[in-house]
Write a protein that holds these residues in place. Structure first.
Motif, PDB file in Angstrom:
ATOM      1  N   ALA A   1       2.478   5.682   0.930  1.00 23.74           N
ATOM      2  CA  ALA A   1       1.662   4.464   0.904  1.00 23.74           C
ATOM      3  C   ALA A   1       2.092   3.550  -0.241  1.00 23.74           C
ATOM      4  CB  ALA A   1       0.183   4.831   0.762  1.00 23.74           C
ATOM      5  N   LEU A   2       2.374   4.144  -1.391  1.00 24.86           N
ATOM      6  CA  LEU A   2       2.783   3.360  -2.552  1.00 24.86           C
ATOM      7  C   LEU A   2       4.072   2.606  -2.291  1.00 24.86           C
ATOM      8  CD1 LEU A   2       2.599   2.609  -5.593  1.00 24.86           C
ATOM      9  CD2 LEU A   2       3.919   4.693  -6.044  1.00 24.86           C
TER      10      LEU A   2
ATOM     11  N   ARG B   1       5.644   1.971   0.530  1.00 21.73           N
ATOM     12  CA  ARG B   1       5.549   1.010   1.631  1.00 21.73           C
ATOM     13  C   ARG B   1       4.948  -0.304   1.137  1.00 21.73           C
ATOM     14  NH1 ARG B   1       5.193   1.108   7.268  1.00 21.73           N
ATOM     15  NH2 ARG B   1       5.354   3.397   7.307  1.00 21.73           N
ATOM     16  N   ASP B   2       3.855  -0.205   0.377  1.00 24.03           N
ATOM     17  CA  ASP B   2       3.211  -1.422  -0.114  1.00 24.03           C
ATOM     18  C   ASP B   2       4.093  -2.154  -1.117  1.00 24.03           C
ATOM     19  OD1 ASP B   2       0.752  -2.913   0.259  1.00 24.03           O
ATOM     20  OD2 ASP B   2       0.357  -2.556  -1.862  1.00 24.03           O
TER      21      ASP B   2
ATOM     22  N   HIS C   1      -4.934   0.040  -6.718  1.00 19.90           N
ATOM     23  CA  HIS C   1      -4.599   0.854  -5.541  1.00 19.90           C
ATOM     24  C   HIS C   1      -3.336   1.662  -5.799  1.00 19.90           C
ATOM     25  CE1 HIS C   1      -7.631  -0.252  -2.679  1.00 19.90           C
ATOM     26  NE2 HIS C   1      -7.362  -1.540  -2.749  1.00 19.90           N
ATOM     27  N   TRP C   2      -2.331   1.062  -6.403  1.00 21.53           N
ATOM     28  CA  TRP C   2      -1.078   1.776  -6.678  1.00 21.53           C
ATOM     29  C   TRP C   2      -1.325   2.954  -7.615  1.00 21.53           C
ATOM     30  CZ3 TRP C   2       2.511  -3.066  -7.810  1.00 21.53           C
ATOM     31  CH2 TRP C   2       2.772  -3.726  -6.600  1.00 21.53           C
TER      32      TRP C   2
ATOM     33  N   VAL D   1      -4.596  -4.710  -6.514  1.00 26.06           N
ATOM     34  CA  VAL D   1      -3.410  -4.047  -5.949  1.00 26.06           C
ATOM     35  C   VAL D   1      -2.868  -3.015  -6.930  1.00 26.06           C
ATOM     36  CG1 VAL D   1      -1.016  -4.398  -5.208  1.00 26.06           C
ATOM     37  CG2 VAL D   1      -2.807  -6.002  -4.484  1.00 26.06           C
TER      38      VAL D   1
ATOM     39  N   TRP E   1      -2.954   5.756  -5.655  1.00 23.88           N
ATOM     40  CA  TRP E   1      -2.004   6.446  -4.771  1.00 23.88           C
ATOM     41  C   TRP E   1      -1.129   7.415  -5.566  1.00 23.88           C
ATOM     42  CZ3 TRP E   1      -0.839   1.224  -2.008  1.00 23.88           C
ATOM     43  CH2 TRP E   1      -1.739   1.049  -0.945  1.00 23.88           C
TER      44      TRP E   1
ATOM     45  N   VAL F   1       6.804  -4.043   0.980  1.00 19.04           N
ATOM     46  CA  VAL F   1       6.296  -5.181   1.742  1.00 19.04           C
ATOM     47  C   VAL F   1       5.782  -6.288   0.823  1.00 19.04           C
ATOM     48  CG1 VAL F   1       4.496  -5.921   3.355  1.00 19.04           C
ATOM     49  CG2 VAL F   1       5.747  -3.785   3.764  1.00 19.04           C
ATOM     50  N   ARG F   2       5.091  -5.877  -0.222  1.00 21.55           N
ATOM     51  CA  ARG F   2       4.389  -6.846  -1.065  1.00 21.55           C
ATOM     52  C   ARG F   2       5.265  -7.409  -2.190  1.00 21.55           C
ATOM     53  NH1 ARG F   2      -1.088  -7.532  -1.729  1.00 21.55           N
ATOM     54  NH2 ARG F   2      -1.507  -5.567  -0.637  1.00 21.55           N
ATOM     55  N   HIS F   3       6.187  -6.594  -2.706  1.00 23.00           N
ATOM     56  CA  HIS F   3       6.929  -7.007  -3.895  1.00 23.00           C
ATOM     57  C   HIS F   3       8.438  -7.085  -3.676  1.00 23.00           C
ATOM     58  CE1 HIS F   3       7.996  -7.498  -8.082  1.00 23.00           C
ATOM     59  NE2 HIS F   3       8.720  -6.392  -8.053  1.00 23.00           N
TER      60      HIS F   3
END
Length: 366
Positions: A300-301, A303-304, A288-289, A285, A292, A307-309
């Motif tokens: 995208a960064l 949003r993730d 991916h960050w 993950v 991005w 949602v994720r953190h």
């Protein structure tokens, strides 16, 4: 002939003076000072260090002999450059670290000129004790209302709107110069205040509130960047009535992209900040960050991240708060009209609140 001994005044009398003068060194002033005080050091940082060394290694007399000339020179400079336009009726208050020789020398010269100058008894140390004591009691007298909701739902914007409508607002993020999250530094990169300076600013804000009227504050972690909330305020916030806010992820993302847009211009620091989550989120993950960020895909960064953190962390932290939820607002847009409507409703709810029933409100005003 010297005038009478300079009067000593307490911290409670500070507001009665026209000007508060901090006679300590610039470094001491930068760490924290009485709100509104002007810096007029009788010894600068280098001079203070030299005098202190001589005092310890040679003798107090030698230190006073050398330091006295510097003190006289510096006081003369301040009088000539900052106070020549002050009228006979001007009343300055001077303080140093303990209310000793530095502020005493300054007050002596001001009184010899004819101004009704006074010295703060106990100096900054007395002021600091007063601030800490007040931070233990002031929060218990306030009618706090906490705004809670996930990242990007506009809590800070709502606070500002409430303030514009005349409501009492405690903006902790503004006092801490930090948004309270991993990426929440000031957009201009300005450093946060020291813990002492943060507590002084907090005391200054709390003491001006009318305890009979509501005070709106955003739900925060105990730590806002490098600043920590005092225990009493933190516990009062956790037990205070709460208003929860909810908005769609896309609307929240738009707000986050606007408020955190400055990171586009400091991508390497952003990447370093996110690496602090190593071990908290999977390495894949994090990779991916980083990609991005390199591509400039901040939508995208963020949003993730939300949602994720951010969202799970916020829900977990708020689950330990015990205050009743007195209203819930669900809205589809984050427009100025939405916040104006929410603020007006919140003011009405807080004014009539009695700790008995829970109210649920829905709004979708554009």
């Amino acid at each position: 002939m010297p005038r009478e001994t300079a009067p000593l005044v307490s911290v409670a009398e500070i507001d009665a003076f026209d000007t508060v003068i901090d006679a300590r060194s610039p470094a001491e002033y930068a760490e924290d000072h009485i709100p509104g005080a002007i810096s007029c050091p009788v010894l600068d940082d280098r001079e203070r260090a030299i005098v202190g060394t001589i005092y310890k290694q040679q003798s107090p007399f030698e230190a006073r002999r050398i330091g006295g000339a510097w003190v006289a020179k510096n006081i003369a400079h301040h009088i000539e450059n900052q106070f020549q336009d002050k009228p006979r009726s001007w009343r300055p208050l001077v303080y140093c670290w303990r209310g000793g020789q530095r502020s005493g020398a300054f007050v002596t010269w001001l009184r010899l000129i004819g101004w009704d100058a006074a010295q703060l008894e106990g100096g900054y140390k007395a002021f600091r004790r007063h601030v800490l004591a007040q931070l233990d009691t002031l929060p218990t007298r306030l009618r706090l209302f906490v705004l809670a909701g996930p990242t990007g739902c506009g809590k800070t914007k709502l606070l500002h709107t409430l303030a514009q409508l005349g409501a009492q607002v405690l903006d902790l993020e503004a006092l801490a110069r930090h948004r309270g999250s991993l990426l929440g530094r000031a957009p201009d990169g300005a450093p946060q205040p020291t813990q002492k300076a943060f507590e002084t600013a907090l005391w200054s804000a709390l003491r001006r509130f009318d305890p009979t009227q509501p005070v709106f504050v955003e739900a925060e972690n105990r730590r806002i960047g490098t600043c920590h909330l005092p225990e009493t305020l933190w516990q009062q916030m956790r037990a205070a009535p709460r208003v929860t806010l909810e908005a769609p992820l896309d609307a929240r993302l738009s707000l986050v992209l606007a408020e955190y847009g400055f990171w586009r211009h400091d991508r390497e620091t952003l990447k370093a900040q996110l690496l602090r989550l190593k071990g908290v989120v999977p390495n894949a993950v994090l990779a991916h960050w980083q990609q991005w960020i390199d591509r400039g895909d901040f939508a995208a960064l963020y949003r993730d991240l939300m949602v994720r953190h951010y969202d799970p962390r916020y829900r977990k932290g708020l689950a330990t708060w015990s205050g009743p939820i007195v209203a819930h607002f669900s809205f589809s847009t984050l427009s100025e009209a939405t916040f104006a409507d929410l603020a007006a409703q919140l003011i009405a709810i807080a004014a009539s609140f009695r700790p008995v029933a829970t109210v649920t409100r829905e709004t979708s005003r554009a």
